[in-house]
Every structure is written in C-alpha cells, then in structure tokens.
Design an enzyme around this catalytic site. Structure first.
Site, PDB file in Angstrom:
ATOM      1  N   LYS A  46      -9.933  45.946 -30.647  1.00 39.87           N
ATOM      2  CA  LYS A  46      -9.243  46.908 -29.773  1.00 39.87           C
ATOM      3  C   LYS A  46     -10.297  47.679 -28.989  1.00 39.87           C
ATOM      4  O   LYS A  46     -11.217  48.243 -29.584  1.00 39.87           O
ATOM      5  CB  LYS A  46      -8.408  47.891 -30.596  1.00 39.87           C
ATOM      6  CG  LYS A  46      -7.691  48.916 -29.728  1.00 39.87           C
ATOM      7  CD  LYS A  46      -6.832  49.847 -30.543  1.00 39.87           C
ATOM      8  CE  LYS A  46      -7.570  51.066 -31.038  1.00 39.87           C
ATOM      9  NZ  LYS A  46      -7.897  52.066 -30.027  1.00 39.87           N
ATOM     10  N   ASP A  74      -6.325  48.854 -25.103  1.00 46.13           N
ATOM     11  CA  ASP A  74      -5.565  50.076 -25.409  1.00 46.13           C
ATOM     12  C   ASP A  74      -5.750  51.082 -24.272  1.00 46.13           C
ATOM     13  O   ASP A  74      -6.432  52.089 -24.430  1.00 46.13           O
ATOM     14  CB  ASP A  74      -6.058  50.643 -26.753  1.00 46.13           C
ATOM     15  CG  ASP A  74      -5.189  51.791 -27.241  1.00 46.13           C
ATOM     16  OD1 ASP A  74      -4.053  51.945 -26.746  1.00 46.13           O
ATOM     17  OD2 ASP A  74      -5.653  52.531 -28.125  1.00 46.13           O
ATOM     18  N   LYS A  76      -3.162  52.650 -22.697  1.00 43.20           N
ATOM     19  CA  LYS A  76      -2.078  53.642 -22.715  1.00 43.20           C
ATOM     20  C   LYS A  76      -1.643  54.011 -21.294  1.00 43.20           C
ATOM     21  O   LYS A  76      -1.735  55.173 -20.872  1.00 43.20           O
ATOM     22  CB  LYS A  76      -2.503  54.893 -23.493  1.00 43.20           C
ATOM     23  CG  LYS A  76      -2.772  54.627 -24.967  1.00 43.20           C
ATOM     24  CD  LYS A  76      -2.954  55.910 -25.745  1.00 43.20           C
ATOM     25  CE  LYS A  76      -3.092  55.692 -27.234  1.00 43.20           C
ATOM     26  NZ  LYS A  76      -4.315  55.011 -27.647  1.00 43.20           N
ATOM     27  N   ASP A  79       2.406  56.031 -15.496  1.00 45.03           N
ATOM     28  CA  ASP A  79       2.396  56.484 -14.105  1.00 45.03           C
ATOM     29  C   ASP A  79       3.759  56.115 -13.532  1.00 45.03           C
ATOM     30  O   ASP A  79       4.651  55.679 -14.287  1.00 45.03           O
ATOM     31  CB  ASP A  79       1.236  55.800 -13.346  1.00 45.03           C
ATOM     32  CG  ASP A  79       0.726  56.654 -12.182  1.00 45.03           C
ATOM     33  OD1 ASP A  79       1.577  57.184 -11.435  1.00 45.03           O
ATOM     34  OD2 ASP A  79      -0.496  56.783 -12.028  1.00 45.03           O
ATOM     35  N   THR A 137      -0.094  60.567 -32.483  1.00 42.26           N
ATOM     36  CA  THR A 137      -0.204  61.192 -33.813  1.00 42.26           C
ATOM     37  C   THR A 137      -0.968  62.515 -33.754  1.00 42.26           C
ATOM     38  O   THR A 137      -0.977  63.264 -34.724  1.00 42.26           O
ATOM     39  CB  THR A 137      -0.874  60.247 -34.831  1.00 42.26           C
ATOM     40  OG1 THR A 137      -2.034  59.685 -34.228  1.00 42.26           O
ATOM     41  CG2 THR A 137       0.061  59.153 -35.256  1.00 42.26           C
ATOM     42  N   ARG A 229     -13.585  52.853 -38.332  1.00 39.71           N
ATOM     43  CA  ARG A 229     -14.764  53.256 -39.096  1.00 39.71           C
ATOM     44  C   ARG A 229     -14.927  52.617 -40.475  1.00 39.71           C
ATOM     45  O   ARG A 229     -16.065  52.358 -40.884  1.00 39.71           O
ATOM     46  CB  ARG A 229     -14.809  54.785 -39.173  1.00 39.71           C
ATOM     47  CG  ARG A 229     -15.212  55.404 -37.849  1.00 39.71           C
ATOM     48  CD  ARG A 229     -14.809  56.842 -37.733  1.00 39.71           C
ATOM     49  NE  ARG A 229     -13.345  56.997 -37.654  1.00 39.71           N
ATOM     50  CZ  ARG A 229     -12.731  58.152 -37.525  1.00 39.71           C
ATOM     51  NH1 ARG A 229     -13.430  59.262 -37.486  1.00 39.71           N
ATOM     52  NH2 ARG A 229     -11.411  58.201 -37.436  1.00 39.71           N
TER      53      ARG A 229
END
Ligand code: C5P
Length: 256
Positions: A46, A74, A76, A79, A137, A229
């Site tokens: 990603k 990704d 996002k 518009d 989130t 991570r």
C-alpha cells in the site's frame, strides 16, 4: 511475488496474498528497500499520499509495480464527480494492471462514487478494485457530532456509508477490524473489507488505539490486512522484516 489476488471480490486462500504491507516511507529508495526485502512474503504493497506527493504517483507505480505486486494506491480521492472520474480514468488507463486497489472517500457522495465506478469500468485496461473510506479512524464520536454535524452513532454512519458505497458499485471499504462484522452483516460476505489497525501479539501497538491480531481480524471477516510497522520496523535482532511477515502469514495459516 505473484500478483494473483484471486478473482475480484473473492479473498485469496493463500494467506500471504491477504497481507498488504503499508510502505509509509518518505522516499522511493526507502520504500523500495523494504519492499524488496519482503516481496516474497506478502501479497502486495500500500502506498499513499506521502510517497505519491514526494515523487509522483507514476514513479511510485512504476517502481513498486515493477516488483510484480498488485499495488494498493491509497489516494483517498474526494472531489466533484467529474474531477474524481478523471483521476480514476487516468489511474486505470495509465497504470493499467499495476494498480490493484484504489481508495475514495465515501462522503464525497453517491454521485461521485458512481462516476468513479463508471470511469473505472469504461477504461481500456483492467479496473482497480475501488474501496471506500467510510469514517476515518482519527474521527471519534464527539468529533463526528460536534464538528461534522452527524447525530447518528459512529457505527451507524460507517454502515450508512458502506451501504451507499456498495449501492454505487464499489468493491468494498477500508475499515477498522472492529467494524468488519457489522459491515459484512449489512453488505454481505462478498463486499470486501480491508483493515488496518492490525497488531500481532508480539508487536507494539504504537499510535494505533483499537487493534486486533491478524488472526482475529480475518476471523472477524477481514479480506485483506494492511500492516505497516510490525513488518517494516521489525527489529533485525528478531530477524527483520521478512521474518516478521512470514511469522504473520504462518500465524494466519495456523489459526484458520
Ligand atoms: O504501521 P501501521 O500498521 O499502523 O500502518 C497502518 C497503515 O494503515 C498506515 O499506512 C496508516 O496510514 C493506514 N491506515 C490506518 N488507519 C486507517 C486508515 C489507514 O492505520 N483508518
């Protein structure tokens, strides 16, 4: 690495293919270095706004896509419908088979989402899977009410946006592992749910608040897991990133 994610909207049975490594590096050499290290242990990568802003999406897709992974772009997107449709068309046409997943904000509205779906479907090459972002989130219930004026509960809003995304023709959504079961109940098994917020029992949570282990998330119904991570920052003392990725995939295979 293979680019076989299985048929659209069917999660692969090979657990390795369901693990997507988040390449949250600021430069392409850094991203490539970690990607090369784990390319045989994960199903894809990603990449997001940071790397694409730094070096440009075409360069990112070319470099990471060349590793043979189906890239999760990704971005996002949000518009007016015409602008989003234009971006989706460019991604589908120029990046072709190298981009396997693309994100859009559901709260751009159903017209925007439908325009994106139409643009992807009419592009000459294979369309990426289109995934909606419901409620970030980073937004909590208080912010949802006080800042965005949404009086429903957070979960109701997530489900509302997921249903809207499904009705508009999107393939699935990105969601917290804690929302997966409710989304699957509302939208059905075939509506993909991709979940970040994953932490193996042996990894530190860091800034993630509500986490599940990989096995818990897949048992809850998650189709793909975005993991950063715990793999990317795995200590060399413990074997480094490739060992961490293999450990996660082994745990998944053993638990399911
Ligand atoms: O390192 P970590 O496993 O926390 O990385 C998770 C990835 O998923 C990051 O790229 C993060 O930006 C992304 N993400 C997230 N929560 C969301 C949406 C995306 O953690 N709600």
């Amino acid at each position: 690495m293979t680019s076989d994610y299985g048929a659209p909207n069917v999660p692969p049975t090979d657990m390795r293919q369901r693990v997507l490594l988040a390449l949250d590096a600021p430069t392409l050499p850094e991203a490539l270095s970690i990607a090369m290290e784990v390319r045989d242990q994960v199903g894809g990568f990603k990449v997001g706004l940071e790397l694409c802003t730094a070096v440009g999406a075409p360069a990112v897709v070319e470099a990471i896509g060349a590793l043979g992974s189906g890239l999760f772009l990704d971005l996002k997107l949000k518009d007016i419908p015409n602008t989003v449709a234009g971006a989706v068309r460019v991604i589908a046409q120029q990046f072709g088979d190298n981009v396997r997943m693309l994100t859009l904000h559901c709260d751009g509205g159903s017209t925007m989402l439908r325009a994106a779906v139409d643009a992807a479907r009419t592009a000459a090459s294979r369309s990426p899977l289109l995934l909606g972002v419901t409620v970030l989130t980073s937004i909590n219930a208080d912010m949802l009410a006080a800042e965005l004026g949404v009086v429903d509960s957070l979960e109701s809003q997530v489900i509302r946006l997921a249903r809207m995304a499904q009705a508009a023709g999107l393939d699935g959504v990105v969601a917290s592992p804690y929302e997966v079961a409710a989304i699957k109940r509302a939208c059905g098994r075939d509506f993909l749910v991709v979940t970040p917020g994953i932490r193996p029992s042996w990894a530190t949570a860091g800034d993630q608040q509500r986490v599940m282990t990989p096995a818990e998330a897949v048992r809850a119904g998650a189709d793909y897991l975005v993991i950063g991570r715990p793999i990317a920052a795995a200590s060399p003392v413990d074997g480094g990133s490739a060992v961490a990725a293999r450990r996660i995939v082994d745990e998944l295979a053993a638990a399911l």
